[in-house]
Design a protein around this motif. Structure first.
Motif, PDB file in Angstrom:
ATOM      1  N   GLN A 214      -1.276  -3.552  11.685  1.00 53.36           N
ATOM      2  CA  GLN A 214      -2.702  -3.318  11.886  1.00 53.36           C
ATOM      3  C   GLN A 214      -3.401  -3.275  10.536  1.00 53.36           C
ATOM      4  O   GLN A 214      -2.792  -2.907   9.515  1.00 53.36           O
ATOM      5  CB  GLN A 214      -2.941  -1.978  12.610  1.00 53.36           C
ATOM      6  CG  GLN A 214      -2.412  -1.899  14.020  1.00 53.36           C
ATOM      7  CD  GLN A 214      -2.549  -0.490  14.588  1.00 53.36           C
ATOM      8  OE1 GLN A 214      -1.853   0.433  14.170  1.00 53.36           O
ATOM      9  NE2 GLN A 214      -3.468  -0.324  15.536  1.00 53.36           N
ATOM     10  N   ARG A 215      -4.677  -3.614  10.526  1.00 49.08           N
ATOM     11  CA  ARG A 215      -5.468  -3.429   9.310  1.00 49.08           C
ATOM     12  C   ARG A 215      -5.539  -1.940   8.984  1.00 49.08           C
ATOM     13  O   ARG A 215      -5.743  -1.101   9.863  1.00 49.08           O
ATOM     14  CB  ARG A 215      -6.889  -3.950   9.496  1.00 49.08           C
ATOM     15  CG  ARG A 215      -7.052  -5.452   9.528  1.00 49.08           C
ATOM     16  CD  ARG A 215      -8.513  -5.825   9.333  1.00 49.08           C
ATOM     17  NE  ARG A 215      -9.435  -4.851   9.927  1.00 49.08           N
ATOM     18  CZ  ARG A 215     -10.628  -4.556   9.410  1.00 49.08           C
ATOM     19  NH1 ARG A 215     -11.038  -5.122   8.298  1.00 49.08           N
ATOM     20  NH2 ARG A 215     -11.420  -3.687  10.018  1.00 49.08           N
ATOM     21  N   LEU A 216      -5.367  -1.612   7.714  1.00 52.08           N
ATOM     22  CA  LEU A 216      -5.455  -0.223   7.282  1.00 52.08           C
ATOM     23  C   LEU A 216      -6.762   0.412   7.737  1.00 52.08           C
ATOM     24  O   LEU A 216      -6.791   1.573   8.170  1.00 52.08           O
ATOM     25  CB  LEU A 216      -5.327  -0.148   5.758  1.00 52.08           C
ATOM     26  CG  LEU A 216      -5.541   1.221   5.109  1.00 52.08           C
ATOM     27  CD1 LEU A 216      -4.454   2.191   5.550  1.00 52.08           C
ATOM     28  CD2 LEU A 216      -5.579   1.091   3.599  1.00 52.08           C
ATOM     29  N   GLN A 217      -7.853  -0.334   7.692  1.00 49.29           N
ATOM     30  CA  GLN A 217      -9.165   0.211   8.025  1.00 49.29           C
ATOM     31  C   GLN A 217      -9.352   0.437   9.516  1.00 49.29           C
ATOM     32  O   GLN A 217     -10.329   1.051   9.935  1.00 49.29           O
ATOM     33  CB  GLN A 217     -10.263  -0.710   7.501  1.00 49.29           C
ATOM     34  CG  GLN A 217     -10.296  -0.824   5.979  1.00 49.29           C
ATOM     35  CD  GLN A 217     -10.456   0.511   5.295  1.00 49.29           C
ATOM     36  OE1 GLN A 217      -9.483   1.108   4.850  1.00 49.29           O
ATOM     37  NE2 GLN A 217     -11.679   1.004   5.232  1.00 49.29           N
ATOM     38  N   ASP A 218      -8.428  -0.059  10.355  1.00 49.92           N
ATOM     39  CA  ASP A 218      -8.529   0.136  11.802  1.00 49.92           C
ATOM     40  C   ASP A 218      -7.647   1.268  12.313  1.00 49.92           C
ATOM     41  O   ASP A 218      -7.703   1.599  13.501  1.00 49.92           O
ATOM     42  CB  ASP A 218      -8.134  -1.153  12.537  1.00 49.92           C
ATOM     43  CG  ASP A 218      -9.121  -2.280  12.304  1.00 49.92           C
ATOM     44  OD1 ASP A 218     -10.285  -1.982  11.986  1.00 49.92           O
ATOM     45  OD2 ASP A 218      -8.718  -3.457  12.424  1.00 49.92           O
ATOM     46  N   VAL A 219      -6.831   1.854  11.457  1.00 46.63           N
ATOM     47  CA  VAL A 219      -5.850   2.853  11.886  1.00 46.63           C
ATOM     48  C   VAL A 219      -6.479   4.245  11.831  1.00 46.63           C
ATOM     49  O   VAL A 219      -6.927   4.679  10.763  1.00 46.63           O
ATOM     50  CB  VAL A 219      -4.596   2.798  11.001  1.00 46.63           C
ATOM     51  CG1 VAL A 219      -3.598   3.881  11.414  1.00 46.63           C
ATOM     52  CG2 VAL A 219      -3.954   1.426  11.075  1.00 46.63           C
ATOM     53  N   PRO A 220      -6.518   4.993  12.949  1.00 46.03           N
ATOM     54  CA  PRO A 220      -7.102   6.340  12.951  1.00 46.03           C
ATOM     55  C   PRO A 220      -6.121   7.390  12.416  1.00 46.03           C
ATOM     56  O   PRO A 220      -5.837   8.399  13.062  1.00 46.03           O
ATOM     57  CB  PRO A 220      -7.428   6.572  14.427  1.00 46.03           C
ATOM     58  CG  PRO A 220      -6.368   5.816  15.159  1.00 46.03           C
ATOM     59  CD  PRO A 220      -6.108   4.594  14.326  1.00 46.03           C
ATOM     60  N   VAL A 221      -5.593   7.128  11.239  1.00 44.13           N
ATOM     61  CA  VAL A 221      -4.636   8.010  10.571  1.00 44.13           C
ATOM     62  C   VAL A 221      -4.991   8.023   9.088  1.00 44.13           C
ATOM     63  O   VAL A 221      -5.399   6.990   8.536  1.00 44.13           O
ATOM     64  CB  VAL A 221      -3.184   7.520  10.757  1.00 44.13           C
ATOM     65  CG1 VAL A 221      -2.206   8.437  10.033  1.00 44.13           C
ATOM     66  CG2 VAL A 221      -2.826   7.426  12.234  1.00 44.13           C
ATOM     67  N   ALA A 222      -4.853   9.170   8.440  1.00 41.51           N
ATOM     68  CA  ALA A 222      -5.050   9.247   6.998  1.00 41.51           C
ATOM     69  C   ALA A 222      -3.840   8.620   6.310  1.00 41.51           C
ATOM     70  O   ALA A 222      -2.743   9.185   6.325  1.00 41.51           O
ATOM     71  CB  ALA A 222      -5.229  10.697   6.561  1.00 41.51           C
ATOM     72  N   VAL A 223      -4.025   7.448   5.715  1.00 40.35           N
ATOM     73  CA  VAL A 223      -2.930   6.690   5.124  1.00 40.35           C
ATOM     74  C   VAL A 223      -3.317   6.255   3.715  1.00 40.35           C
ATOM     75  O   VAL A 223      -4.424   5.739   3.504  1.00 40.35           O
ATOM     76  CB  VAL A 223      -2.581   5.433   5.948  1.00 40.35           C
ATOM     77  CG1 VAL A 223      -1.376   4.714   5.341  1.00 40.35           C
ATOM     78  CG2 VAL A 223      -2.322   5.792   7.393  1.00 40.35           C
ATOM     79  N   SER A 224      -2.414   6.424   2.766  1.00 43.06           N
ATOM     80  CA  SER A 224      -2.530   5.803   1.451  1.00 43.06           C
ATOM     81  C   SER A 224      -1.477   4.717   1.384  1.00 43.06           C
ATOM     82  O   SER A 224      -0.293   4.976   1.636  1.00 43.06           O
ATOM     83  CB  SER A 224      -2.304   6.824   0.329  1.00 43.06           C
ATOM     84  OG  SER A 224      -3.313   7.805   0.324  1.00 43.06           O
TER      85      SER A 224
ATOM     86  N   GLU B  77      -8.031  -6.720   2.336  1.00 43.43           N
ATOM     87  CA  GLU B  77      -7.578  -5.969   3.489  1.00 43.43           C
ATOM     88  C   GLU B  77      -6.059  -5.842   3.414  1.00 43.43           C
ATOM     89  O   GLU B  77      -5.368  -6.806   3.102  1.00 43.43           O
ATOM     90  CB  GLU B  77      -7.974  -6.669   4.786  1.00 43.43           C
ATOM     91  CG  GLU B  77      -9.479  -6.725   5.017  1.00 43.43           C
ATOM     92  CD  GLU B  77      -9.820  -7.480   6.286  1.00 43.43           C
ATOM     93  OE1 GLU B  77      -8.908  -8.122   6.847  1.00 43.43           O
ATOM     94  OE2 GLU B  77     -10.988  -7.430   6.702  1.00 43.43           O
ATOM     95  N   ILE B  78      -5.548  -4.654   3.716  1.00 46.68           N
ATOM     96  CA  ILE B  78      -4.109  -4.419   3.723  1.00 46.68           C
ATOM     97  C   ILE B  78      -3.655  -4.205   5.151  1.00 46.68           C
ATOM     98  O   ILE B  78      -4.296  -3.486   5.927  1.00 46.68           O
ATOM     99  CB  ILE B  78      -3.744  -3.184   2.863  1.00 46.68           C
ATOM    100  CG1 ILE B  78      -4.161  -3.406   1.414  1.00 46.68           C
ATOM    101  CG2 ILE B  78      -2.254  -2.898   2.943  1.00 46.68           C
ATOM    102  CD1 ILE B  78      -3.872  -2.229   0.525  1.00 46.68           C
ATOM    103  N   VAL B  79      -2.564  -4.833   5.496  1.00 45.69           N
ATOM    104  CA  VAL B  79      -1.960  -4.644   6.807  1.00 45.69           C
ATOM    105  C   VAL B  79      -0.816  -3.648   6.664  1.00 45.69           C
ATOM    106  O   VAL B  79       0.061  -3.801   5.812  1.00 45.69           O
ATOM    107  CB  VAL B  79      -1.442  -5.977   7.382  1.00 45.69           C
ATOM    108  CG1 VAL B  79      -0.715  -5.740   8.707  1.00 45.69           C
ATOM    109  CG2 VAL B  79      -2.598  -6.947   7.578  1.00 45.69           C
ATOM    110  N   VAL B  80      -0.839  -2.597   7.502  1.00 47.51           N
ATOM    111  CA  VAL B  80       0.165  -1.538   7.437  1.00 47.51           C
ATOM    112  C   VAL B  80       0.877  -1.428   8.780  1.00 47.51           C
ATOM    113  O   VAL B  80       0.440  -1.982   9.792  1.00 47.51           O
ATOM    114  CB  VAL B  80      -0.473  -0.180   7.070  1.00 47.51           C
ATOM    115  CG1 VAL B  80      -1.091  -0.234   5.685  1.00 47.51           C
ATOM    116  CG2 VAL B  80      -1.513   0.232   8.106  1.00 47.51           C
ATOM    117  N   THR B  81       1.978  -0.696   8.774  1.00 50.30           N
ATOM    118  CA  THR B  81       2.732  -0.430  10.008  1.00 50.30           C
ATOM    119  C   THR B  81       2.782   1.070  10.283  1.00 50.30           C
ATOM    120  O   THR B  81       3.774   1.595  10.753  1.00 50.30           O
ATOM    121  CB  THR B  81       4.157  -1.009   9.911  1.00 50.30           C
ATOM    122  OG1 THR B  81       4.796  -0.495   8.730  1.00 50.30           O
ATOM    123  CG2 THR B  81       4.126  -2.518   9.849  1.00 50.30           C
TER     124      THR B  81
END
Length: 765
Positions: free
Chosen positions: A54-64, A44-48
């Motif tokens: 937040q966990r990347l998989q929980d963010v409602p945004v298209a993120v790489s 799991e990757i945590v992003v800002t």
């Protein structure tokens, strides 16, 4: 043969190698924000991406998200390299970074100058860069690069109408640690990077890093015997984290980088009778053919004949202070920053030849320019604690930036240009975003931002070829208020699968057309703001006991009053650049990111994008150079409605893999990896010149090496970039001074040739 190579490359990659496309990090990095080891499945990757962890998989945004290990594995050391790993990202490179464009989903900047903002915002450690060209300085000691696709204006401000590249550097560690990375290539590039980190006291942690990069030239100047395309970059960063009390954290950071280079363009095509810089009706211009003697003109042309050699010098400083106070119910954060960027361009050979294209001037036409940009910014955030049913972030933002530029084109008579310009911007924003849990599995995210901007400009010309502001200084000022907002609905199907739908608006601020020929009318009427409306649906899921991860996104974004710039050669031989609101654009498509671990030690990552980026309405566009009535040019205009946007490939995909294995009886482990990236054809001219189209191509990179199997203290690899030696252009253009379209010049990147190298890294446990 081209399709056979693509099939072989994709097959090889599926059997091999590299971690990290939007999912990836291996166990080497002790600084990584992960919560699951690779042995247990995909991390799991945590992003800002939403300005909170937040966990990347929980963010409602298209993120790489590319982690530090993924960046190291792929040899990604600057923003240009990131496009190899993110299919929706393309970068149109010029021989001058001020005229380069970063594009997401086909949308980028098609207007250049200190008075125009980018469509893709570059953010480094919560500091948004004032000028997009600053992003092309080298990077070092990176923790993560996040690419947010689609309008992000609600949280990141007005110059994120197409997306954001969010860059995070590494934080200090508590334990004393050190690392040294180096690489050397067959085309004489040497890079060295070092870092020392630790905590002298329980309340104090320090991290210091520095890097040096020296790349020899790869384009031969047959006139002088020199090599062009060389660059030398040096940079460093110091960060000090202080925790004076249990509720207060302070982080102070200072970063500096300097890049010197001598890039150029080469000739891709020139008709036998091609001429440049005609002056009036008497002088037909200079015949180009003598300057092409000995050159293999074409897509593989890495030679030039120039009597002037451009020199670029870019220096950047960023200072920031971040303080976070725990109030119990929320964190109150203050982010204060100061940035400055000095850019100097000297001896740019505007005609790309060694000809005296202007009578009585043996040096041809030479351009010089200097730019100085600086900005102070302050951001305050109140971020709630807890996980529901209501979480929120509220913020205030202020920025005061200013840019100055001087420009001169040295030529005798018509064609000369000399001017100075300055622009200023003050921005005030109030923003916020909150989440309400309708149930334990259904969530609503709502955010909004109010932005006020005051802009001003000054311009004065001293050369007669400029069309305005010759006898007095021209001045302009204006202001604008805008509101952007976003709403998203998320549904957890289970703890590992989420679907979402979102609607967001964005805008890019109004701007001034400061360049050769600017007038008081242009300063009285800045180009209008650019607005966007985005619809997005997505799925983010992890399956098969965390051995498979799939992220899918569908998007549709409409743009109104898109800002773009076109160039025109006047009858007297001078160049005129004009900034316009193009009209309506639309970009829509599908994106996919997939990671799979079929067996222990093997990881395969794939990503792909289909992008349909079109001009919906632009009925009175300028004609491209040399366009005839039969080709649609009527009275100097054409209808571009329905045309494709420039440098927006319909299809782009990347397949990568990494296989790590123990080597019995040896004190180290082995690994092998490969990356295959392919994109379809692109058009490099917004106005649709068919001569500026490039066919699709694919690039294969790979490496093989050894690493310490107990703690990752060392790593050595041999690598190859562009194994099939596929030449490609980073941009195509009609030569300056060509009024009939009989020429094509190209920017060939260093990666358009095959080269080999070795990478080595040492680090403490």
């Amino acid at each position: 043969m081209r399709h056979i190579k693509g099939f072989m490359s994709s097959g090889a990659v599926l059997a091999l190698a590299v971690s990290g496309q939007a999912f990836g990090q291996d166990q080497r990095s002790s600084d990584a924000m992960v919560s699951t080891s690779e042995a247990d499945g995909i991390e799991e990757i945590v992003v800002t991406a939403q300005k909170r962890e937040q966990r990347l998989q929980d963010v409602p945004v298209a993120v790489s998200a590319l982690t530090s290990d993924a960046l190291e594995d792929r040899g990604i050391k600057d923003v240009v390299d990131v496009q190899r790993a993110v299919p929706a990202l393309t970068i149109t490179q010029s021989q001058n970074p001020q005229n380069s464009s970063i594009n997401l989903r086909g949308i980028g900047t098609f207007a250049f100058g200190i008075g125009i903002e980018p469509a893709v915002s570059i953010v480094v450690d919560d500091v948004a860069l004032l000028q997009q060209a600053q992003a092309f300085n080298g990077l070092g000691d990176l923790e993560r690069v996040e690419v947010l696709r689609g309008p992000q204006g609600t949280l990141f401000g007005k110059n994120a109408s197409a997306g954001v590249i969010n860059i995070a550097t590494k934080a200090p560690t508590s334990e004393l640690s050190a690392a040294l990375n180096s690489s050397y290539t067959s085309d004489d590039q040497f890079r060295l990077e070092g870092v020392v980190s630790g905590g002298p006291a329980e309340w104090l942690k320090v991290r210091a890093s520095a890097f040096y990069n020296n790349k020899e030239g790869y384009i031969d100047n047959l006139t002088t015997g020199h090599s062009l395309g060389a660059s030398e970059t040096i940079g460093g960063r110091l960060r000090v984290d202080v925790e004076p009390t249990s509720t207060l954290d302070i982080s102070l950071a200072a970063a500096y980088s300097r890049d010197t280079s001598n890039p150029t363009r080469t000739w891709r095509y020139a008709a036998p009778d091609a001429r440049i810089f005609p002056i009036g009706r008497i002088n037909p211009g200079s015949l180009i053919a003598p300057a092409l003697t000995g050159l293999d003109v074409g897509p593989d042309n890495f030679q030039v004949r120039q009597n002037s050699e451009q020199q670029l010098d870019s220096r950047q400083e960023i200072y920031s202070a971040r303080a976070t106070l725990d109030l119990g119910f929320a964190n109150l954060s203050s982010i204060t920053s100061w940035q400055s960027w000095r850019f100097n361009q000297q001896n740019d050979d505007a005609d790309y030849t060694d000809l005296p294209v202007v009578a009585f001037r043996t040096g041809g036409i030479v351009q010089n320019s200097t730019t100085y940009s600086r900005e102070f910014a302050e951001e305050m955030r109140l971020t709630s604690h807890g996980s529901g049913p209501i979480t929120y972030m509220l913020g205030l933002y202020y920025a005061n930036g200013r840019s100055n530029r001087t420009f001169e084109r040295l030529a005798l008579g018509p064609g000369a240009s000399q001017w100075t310009g300055a622009t200023g911007t003050k921005r005030y924003s109030v923003f916020g975003q909150g989440t309400y849990d309708l149930s334990s599995s259904t969530h609503v995210d709502i955010g909004a931002r109010w932005n006020r901007e005051d802009i001003d400009a000054r311009y004065f010309a001293t050369a007669p070829s400029s069309s305005g502001c010759l006898t007095s200084v021209c001045n302009g000022e204006n202001s604008d208020d805008q509101i952007t907002y976003k709403a998203a609905l998320r549904q957890d199907l289970n703890q590992d699968v989420m679907v979402y739908a979102s609607y967001a608006t964005g805008y890019k601020g109004q701007g001034y057309d400061l360049g050769t020929g600017a007038t008081q009318e242009a300063l009285d009427n800045p180009v209008r703001p650019e607005h966007s409306k985005a619809y997005e649906v997505g799925l983010k899921g992890t399956f098969l006991n965390r051995k498979l991860q799939v992220n899918l996104t569908g998007f549709w974004t409409d743009y109104v009053d898109f800002q773009a710039q076109s160039a025109k050669v006047l009858e007297n031989g001078s160049l005129e650049f004009k900034l316009n609101n193009v009209g309506k654009l639309r970009t829509r498509g599908i994106e996919a990111d997939v990671a799979v671990m079929p067996v222990r030690g093997l990881r395969i990552d794939g990503s792909a994008s289909y992008t349909d980026a079109k001009i919906i309405s632009f009925p009175a566009a300028g004609c491209y150079t040399g366009q005839t009535a039969a080709q649609g040019c009527v009275n100097g205009t054409q209808n571009l409605s329905g045309s494709n946007l420039s440098n927006a490939p319909k299809f782009k995909y990347a397949v990568s893999g990494n296989y790590e294995t123990t080597l019995p009886g040896l004190p180290f482990d082995g690994f092998i990896q490969a990356d295959w990236v392919h994109q379809s054809s692109v058009q490099f001219d917004l106005l649709g010149n068919p001569a500026l189209r490039q066919d699709g191509y694919g690039i294969l990179n790979g490496s093989i090496g050894i690493q310490d199997g107990d703690g990752g203290r060392y790593r050595v690899s041999l690598f190859v970039n562009n194994l099939f030696d596929k030449s490609y252009a980073a941009s195509l253009a009609v030569a300056q001074g060509d009024s009939v379209g009989n020429t094509v010049t190209q920017v060939l990147p260093r990666d358009a040739q095959r080269y080999f190298g070795v990478r080595m890294s040492l680090r403490t446990r």
